[in-house]
Write an enzyme that holds these catalytic residues in place. Structure first.
Site, PDB file in Angstrom:
ATOM      1  N   ASP A  15       0.838  -1.209   0.000  1.00 18.56           N
ATOM      2  CA  ASP A  15       0.000   0.000   0.000  1.00 18.56           C
ATOM      3  C   ASP A  15       0.875   1.263   0.000  1.00 18.56           C
ATOM      4  O   ASP A  15       1.742   1.413   0.862  1.00 18.56           O
ATOM      5  CB  ASP A  15      -0.860  -0.057   1.276  1.00 18.56           C
ATOM      6  N   HIS A  17      -0.412   4.558  -0.052  1.00 23.04           N
ATOM      7  CA  HIS A  17      -1.138   5.773   0.373  1.00 23.04           C
ATOM      8  C   HIS A  17      -0.407   6.428   1.545  1.00 23.04           C
ATOM      9  O   HIS A  17      -0.381   5.898   2.655  1.00 23.04           O
ATOM     10  CB  HIS A  17      -2.585   5.426   0.728  1.00 23.04           C
TER      11      HIS A  17
END
Ligand code: B12
Length: 142
Positions: A15, A17
């Protein structure tokens, strides 16, 4: 008195983000915690190693891209293996994809060994208040 004000923070799995992670670091630091921020794309092993090395009181895991159920499973077991089985494990973000109620998601992550589970849009201050309570309770029973 809090027993330990160190928190290991990171975004798990593949991930990328990054924005929420930076905000959490800032808010935790402002609240007086010492943050070990591992950033994005953090493996379970990296969380464990950082928590052991820093003798942290808590690990805060973020998962934003929908693969949280796979990425987060097994972290509590790894904590036990590393001798930090009683560390406070918090998780938040967009933990799953598809239509599941937050109650279902919370139950799932609690069964995986997470102490506190947060839905999208949680204000960091809310979780910080919980962290202060959890760490204070612990020092009261020491
Ligand atoms: C910007 C963005 C991207 C950028 C990221 C750039 C970067 N380096 O940061 C890029 C374009 C790379 C991207 C890619 C992808 N993205 Co994206 N992205 C977003 C977007 C628009 C904003 C994310 C953001 O910055 N939010 C602002 C921050 C402040 O909020 P936050 O991250 O949620 O964090 C806060 C809270 O969640 C909470 N929190 C988070 N963790 C924790 C942990 C604890 C313990 C606590 C207490 C609180 C907490 O506190 C944080 C601070 O307030 C969101 C949609 C949205 N509006 O959220 C989609 C979104 C997250 N992405 C999504 C998806 C699907 C993807 C991709 C898979 C798309 C694709 N098919 O390629 C890829 C995944 C790539 C990867 N490997 O990670 C989905 C996730 C769906 C889900 N999980 O249900 C979203 C929700 C969009 C959507 N509606 O579908 N993305």
């Amino acid at each position: 008195m809090l027993r330990n004000n160190r928190v290991v923070l990171g975004v798990i799995g593949a991930d990328v983000h990054a924005v929420g992670n930076k905000i959490l670091e800032m808010v935790l630091t402002e609240a007086g915690f010492e943050v070990i921020n591992l950033g994005v794309m953090v493996s379970q092993e990296e969380f464990i190693n950082a928590a052991v090395e820093s003798a942290a009181g808590a690990i805060w895991v973020s998962s934003l891209y929908g693969h949280g159920e796979i990425d987060c499973r097994g972290l509590r077991e790894k904590c036990y293996e590393a001798g930090i089985g009683d560390i406070h494990l918090y998780v938040g973000g967009n933990l799953v994809v598809g239509k599941r109620t937050f109650d279902e998601v919370e139950k799932l992550f609690k069964e995986m060994g997470y102490d506190r589970v947060y839905p999208p849009g949680t204000l960091p201050e809310e979780a910080i208040a919980h962290l202060k309570e959890d760490l204070a309770d612990e020092s009261a029973t020491d």
